[in-house]
Motif scaffolding. Sequence first.
Motif, mmCIF file in Angstrom:
data_model
loop_
_atom_site.group_PDB
_atom_site.id
_atom_site.type_symbol
_atom_site.label_atom_id
_atom_site.label_comp_id
_atom_site.label_asym_id
_atom_site.label_seq_id
_atom_site.Cartn_x
_atom_site.Cartn_y
_atom_site.Cartn_z
ATOM 1 N N TYR A 41 0.872 -1.171 0.000
ATOM 2 C CA TYR A 41 0.000 0.000 0.000
ATOM 3 C C TYR A 41 0.907 1.218 0.000
ATOM 4 O O TYR A 41 1.585 1.494 0.998
ATOM 5 C CB TYR A 41 -0.918 -0.015 1.226
ATOM 6 N N GLY A 42 0.940 1.914 -1.126
ATOM 7 C CA GLY A 42 1.879 3.024 -1.247
ATOM 8 C C GLY A 42 1.694 3.811 -2.515
ATOM 9 O O GLY A 42 0.604 4.303 -2.813
ATOM 10 N N SER A 43 2.753 3.896 -3.323
ATOM 11 C CA SER A 43 2.728 4.707 -4.539
ATOM 12 C C SER A 43 3.700 4.131 -5.562
ATOM 13 O O SER A 43 4.910 4.048 -5.284
ATOM 14 C CB SER A 43 3.123 6.152 -4.229
ATOM 15 N N PRO A 44 3.213 3.748 -6.745
ATOM 16 C CA PRO A 44 4.132 3.280 -7.796
ATOM 17 C C PRO A 44 5.173 4.332 -8.161
ATOM 18 O O PRO A 44 6.325 3.992 -8.461
ATOM 19 C CB PRO A 44 3.186 2.996 -8.972
ATOM 20 N N LYS A 45 4.766 5.607 -8.117
ATOM 21 C CA LYS A 45 5.701 6.682 -8.469
ATOM 22 C C LYS A 45 6.827 6.777 -7.434
ATOM 23 O O LYS A 45 8.006 6.903 -7.789
ATOM 24 C CB LYS A 45 4.955 8.013 -8.556
ATOM 25 N N GLN A 65 -5.503 -1.920 -8.634
ATOM 26 C CA GLN A 65 -6.414 -0.960 -8.023
ATOM 27 C C GLN A 65 -6.936 -1.458 -6.670
ATOM 28 O O GLN A 65 -7.172 -0.667 -5.760
ATOM 29 C CB GLN A 65 -7.608 -0.700 -8.953
ATOM 30 N N ASN A 66 -7.125 -2.771 -6.564
ATOM 31 C CA ASN A 66 -7.686 -3.358 -5.354
ATOM 32 C C ASN A 66 -6.949 -4.643 -5.008
ATOM 33 O O ASN A 66 -6.398 -5.315 -5.890
ATOM 34 C CB ASN A 66 -9.177 -3.678 -5.547
ATOM 35 N N ALA A 67 -6.968 -4.999 -3.726
ATOM 36 C CA ALA A 67 -6.221 -6.173 -3.268
ATOM 37 C C ALA A 67 -6.692 -7.462 -3.929
ATOM 38 O O ALA A 67 -5.899 -8.369 -4.175
ATOM 39 C CB ALA A 67 -6.323 -6.288 -1.750
ATOM 40 N N ASN A 68 -7.992 -7.538 -4.242
ATOM 41 C CA ASN A 68 -8.500 -8.771 -4.847
ATOM 42 C C ASN A 68 -8.026 -8.960 -6.286
ATOM 43 O O ASN A 68 -8.268 -10.005 -6.891
ATOM 44 C CB ASN A 68 -10.027 -8.842 -4.760
ATOM 45 N N PRO A 72 -0.837 -13.513 -7.737
ATOM 46 C CA PRO A 72 -0.073 -14.317 -6.779
ATOM 47 C C PRO A 72 1.352 -14.608 -7.213
ATOM 48 O O PRO A 72 2.161 -15.074 -6.413
ATOM 49 C CB PRO A 72 -0.898 -15.606 -6.669
ATOM 50 N N ARG A 73 1.678 -14.293 -8.469
ATOM 51 C CA ARG A 73 3.034 -14.536 -8.969
ATOM 52 C C ARG A 73 3.889 -13.278 -8.996
ATOM 53 O O ARG A 73 5.040 -13.310 -9.449
ATOM 54 C CB ARG A 73 2.955 -15.116 -10.386
ATOM 55 N N ARG A 74 3.316 -12.170 -8.490
ATOM 56 C CA ARG A 74 4.017 -10.885 -8.566
ATOM 57 C C ARG A 74 3.983 -10.168 -7.223
ATOM 58 O O ARG A 74 3.153 -10.463 -6.360
ATOM 59 C CB ARG A 74 3.345 -9.983 -9.615
ATOM 60 N N ALA A 75 4.879 -9.190 -7.093
ATOM 61 C CA ALA A 75 4.809 -8.249 -5.981
ATOM 62 C C ALA A 75 3.895 -7.118 -6.428
ATOM 63 O O ALA A 75 4.185 -6.418 -7.408
ATOM 64 C CB ALA A 75 6.197 -7.712 -5.642
ATOM 65 N N ASN A 76 2.778 -6.944 -5.747
ATOM 66 C CA ASN A 76 1.743 -5.995 -6.171
ATOM 67 C C ASN A 76 1.811 -4.690 -5.381
ATOM 68 O O ASN A 76 2.288 -4.666 -4.245
ATOM 69 C CB ASN A 76 0.369 -6.640 -5.970
ATOM 70 N N ILE A 77 1.305 -3.620 -5.983
ATOM 71 C CA ILE A 77 1.261 -2.338 -5.285
ATOM 72 C C ILE A 77 -0.029 -1.608 -5.633
ATOM 73 O O ILE A 77 -0.487 -1.619 -6.785
ATOM 74 C CB ILE A 77 2.496 -1.464 -5.623
ATOM 75 N N LEU A 104 -1.547 3.569 5.353
ATOM 76 C CA LEU A 104 -1.951 2.770 6.510
ATOM 77 C C LEU A 104 -3.468 2.660 6.597
ATOM 78 O O LEU A 104 -4.011 1.570 6.851
ATOM 79 C CB LEU A 104 -1.387 3.393 7.789
ATOM 80 N N GLU A 105 -4.160 3.768 6.362
ATOM 81 C CA GLU A 105 -5.622 3.769 6.419
ATOM 82 C C GLU A 105 -6.210 2.813 5.383
ATOM 83 O O GLU A 105 -7.126 2.035 5.686
ATOM 84 C CB GLU A 105 -6.141 5.188 6.183
ATOM 85 N N ARG A 106 -5.693 2.850 4.175
ATOM 86 C CA ARG A 106 -6.198 1.963 3.119
ATOM 87 C C ARG A 106 -5.943 0.501 3.475
ATOM 88 O O ARG A 106 -6.807 -0.368 3.274
ATOM 89 C CB ARG A 106 -5.534 2.326 1.796
ATOM 90 N N ALA A 107 -4.763 0.222 4.014
ATOM 91 C CA ALA A 107 -4.431 -1.154 4.388
ATOM 92 C C ALA A 107 -5.336 -1.655 5.506
ATOM 93 O O ALA A 107 -5.809 -2.800 5.471
ATOM 94 C CB ALA A 107 -2.963 -1.232 4.811
ATOM 95 N N VAL A 108 -5.593 -0.806 6.491
ATOM 96 C CA VAL A 108 -6.466 -1.191 7.614
ATOM 97 C C VAL A 108 -7.889 -1.445 7.126
ATOM 98 O O VAL A 108 -8.542 -2.397 7.565
ATOM 99 C CB VAL A 108 -6.429 -0.112 8.719
ATOM 100 N N ASN A 109 -8.363 -0.610 6.228
ATOM 101 C CA ASN A 109 -9.715 -0.808 5.680
ATOM 102 C C ASN A 109 -9.812 -2.159 4.960
ATOM 103 O O ASN A 109 -10.820 -2.866 5.085
ATOM 104 C CB ASN A 109 -10.076 0.328 4.729
#
Length: 366
Positions: A41-45, A65-68, A72-77, A104-109
């Motif tokens: 949860y962060g920023s690609p830039k 855009q969303n965790a779902n 599973p074969r990549r490091a996602n952001i 942090l807020e997005r991750a907690v949600n």
Amino acid sequence: MSKHKIRIGISHGDINGIGYEVIMKTLMDTRILEMCTPVVYGSPKVAAYHRKALNLNNFNFNNIQNANEADPRRANIINCIDDNIRVELGKSSGIAGEASYMALERAVNDLKAGEIDALVTAPINKDNIQSDKFNFPGHTEFLAQQFETDNYLMLMVSEMMKIGVVTTHIPLSEVSAGITKKAILSKLRIISSSLEQDFSIKKPRIAVLGLNPHAGDGGLLGSEEKEIIMPAIEQAKNEGILALGPYPSDGFFGSGDYVKFDAILAMYHDQGLTPFKLASFDKGVNYTAGLPFIRTSPAHGTAFDIAGEDKASPDSLRQALYLAIDIHKSRELYKEISKNPLKKFEINPNQVDETIDLQSNDGPEI
């Protein structure tokens, strides 16, 4: 027991510190992807900025855009902040603090929604993150408030020791007032439960440190041991918790007695964290026990002084990731055994991760 590969969220922490460096160095090891699906949860830039500064040309994130949507074969952001944000390596800024909070807020949600199975938090700056939305001493207290729990414990974990503290981020002048029988009992209950459920340790032995020099020396150097700590230990024993002490902290660590215990309860922050970091600074993990979800974090801070210099070790964050995976598996195992106690005799210890200790103090018990 659940067989799916767990999805672990990683909040990026302070964008001007070493967060992205230790995250990317950890996720560059593709073996991680065999154990979990990471979602940063962060920023690609911001990630690209750090990647260029560190010359990590052989690593890329998968933007989602969303965790779902995580591959599973990549490091996602997931992008959680404004693309116009400015990175200033090694500097504390209000913008960086806001970026820490937004991720942090997005991750907690997502954690609340069940989109991720566990959370690993990269280091924040506890000063620049303060705002009307975040008015807490650190991650631990914020997460406890978000999940409406008062019964939690900062537990520092390494291969050498596990140390919890009764009082955490308060001035030393307020520590004595914070040492109460109720507080000590609460922490002992959490440690005992966590060791059994999260670390698969049966009948754990817990050492309790004294508050004063020489553990009060029979009342000569302070009365907290006789009036508060010892009665709390006795009550814990009456509840079936194997708590022993109080021990003078200098002799306890100096003699190496800490290796005889599954965990240690210190009375205040530096009493516990100083010996812990001396022994395990690079590989230690901060685990918040007692929460309804799994949260781990590296034991170090933002390290502004070496940000962008390719000097940060990823070991502590890597261990935080491993610990989150192991605790998730241990909790699943505990749930299965709780539903069917006879099931424990069918478990093959060779199928359990080596990092999970299934030994009791009385010998092997599966």
